[in-house]
Design an enzyme around this catalytic site. Structure first.
Site, PDB file in Angstrom:
ATOM      1  N   LYS A 187     -30.033  -3.009 -15.570  1.00 19.89           N
ATOM      2  CA  LYS A 187     -29.332  -3.391 -14.680  1.00 19.89           C
ATOM      3  C   LYS A 187     -30.020  -4.021 -13.501  1.00 19.89           C
ATOM      4  O   LYS A 187     -29.492  -4.952 -13.026  1.00 19.89           O
ATOM      5  CB  LYS A 187     -28.366  -2.397 -14.366  1.00 19.89           C
ATOM      6  CG  LYS A 187     -29.019  -1.325 -13.257  1.00 19.89           C
ATOM      7  CD  LYS A 187     -28.743  -1.741 -11.941  1.00 19.89           C
ATOM      8  CE  LYS A 187     -29.278  -0.619 -11.060  1.00 19.89           C
ATOM      9  NZ  LYS A 187     -29.228  -1.107  -9.437  1.00 19.89           N
ATOM     10  N   SER A 249     -27.974  -4.542  -2.654  1.00 16.68           N
ATOM     11  CA  SER A 249     -28.829  -4.420  -3.811  1.00 16.68           C
ATOM     12  C   SER A 249     -30.135  -4.913  -3.646  1.00 16.68           C
ATOM     13  O   SER A 249     -30.154  -6.130  -3.297  1.00 16.68           O
ATOM     14  CB  SER A 249     -28.184  -4.753  -5.042  1.00 16.68           C
ATOM     15  OG  SER A 249     -29.003  -5.038  -6.219  1.00 16.68           O
TER      16      SER A 249
END
Length: 329
Positions: A187, A249
């Protein structure tokens, strides 16, 4: 319950905070004495993410940290795990439980992180992985999320998930260690791709990226002996969605800044994972065009040198549209 947390960076400091402040466990948090993250915590008792509970024992003494508890949570850079285990194993860790709260694939060998521990001499029955979506900045504001605890030892993963659950984190029992580890690591690679799309102004392509990225990761998981469906669970797609759309992120931000021709200085595990996954795709004969594009953007492009990062990165991504038409599944 006593818990040893090894690593006091972003996730390590959060885990120590969570175990002590939310679960009310006794916690020893370890970091290297010369490490910036450790110095900040030891001098101020906090960092940009959390304020440590006063009950937490912060130490740079690795033997003290390891001997404190029979449950050792590790949260360090994935590429440093093998060398770190060489330091830990002589400290009398037989019979202790190891929980890996980190996401990556060893780039030199293609080994999953649980495999690195096994090769270091840890009993496979004493290893668990803690993966899934969630950002520290949201957890500390009381925003809950769902995560996964997985292990080859069914009793171990159930005990840990039941012990670590709270109103802040709902745990699920994993059922595919290969899929959980590869999915969690992958991911971060897809997060970089999403950042490139953001940086170049192609945000609407993140929908196809999610669908096709999960598909190619599922093919790799299956080829390695796991379940393809794991790519659509919390460890990959669930975490992937959080990564793709979050301002927090690191991997998404790395891709965005790369597209803009700028440097991102914080740890982005997806960079080395892209290289490891490319090599795994070749080893197992799995076609992974998105992973290949991220690898090329990270290692072969001249985005930084040219100053035209968006065009450079998107040229690589848009090559995917030149591929021949095929069935979706």
């Amino acid at each position: 319950m006593k818990i040893s947390v090894l690593g006091c960076g972003r996730w390590g400091s959060f885990i120590a905070w969570y175990e002590a402040s939310i679960l009310k466990n006794e916690v020893v948090s370890w970091g290297p004495e010369d490490d910036y993250s450790y110095k900040v915590l030891s001098e101020t008792g906090k960092n940009e993410y959390v304020t440590l509970d006063p009950s937490i024992c912060l130490t740079s003494d690795l033997k003290k940290a390891v001997s404190f508890s029979d449950t050792i949570i590790i949260s360090i850079s994935s590429q440093g795990l093998r060398g770190f285990m060489k330091r830990i194993m002589p400290l009398g860790v037989g019979g202790k439980r190891f929980v890996l709260c980190m996401k990556g694939i060893e780039v030199d060998t293609g080994a999953r992180l649980s495999e690195v521990l096994i090769e270091a001499g840890v009993d496979p029955e004493m290893i668990a992985v803690w993966v899934g979506p969630g950002h520290i900045q949201e957890f500390v504001r009381g925003i809950p999320n769902c995560m996964v605890m997985d292990s080859e030892n069914d009793a171990l993963k159930r005990e840990l998930a039941d012990s670590f659950k709270s109103s802040l984190i709902r745990f699920y029992y994993g059922s595919d260690l290969i899929g959980s580890e590869i999915g969690a690591a992958a991911k971060n690679v897809m997060g970089i791709a999403a950042g490139v799309l953001d940086g170049a102004g192609y945000e609407s392509l993140k929908g196809p990226l999610m669908a096709r990225g999960a598909h190619e990761v599922g093919l790799l998981i299956e080829a390695m002996g796991g379940k393809m469906s794991s790519a659509y669970g919390l460890a990959h797609l669930g975490d992937y969605e959080t990564t793709l759309f979050s301002k927090y992120s690191h991997n998404r931000m790395y891709g965005e800044m790369m597209a803009k021709g700028q440097k991102f200085d914080k740890l982005s595990e997806g960079v080395m994972t892209a290289k490891a996954m490319k090599e795994l795709s070749e080893r197992y004969g799995v076609e992974m065009p998105i992973t290949e594009a991220v690898y090329e953007a990270c290692f072969l492009s001249h985005a930084f040198e040219s100053g035209d990062g968006a065009k450079n990165c998107m040229d690589i991504i848009l090559k995917l549209f030149e591929r021949e038409t095929k069935s979706e599944f």
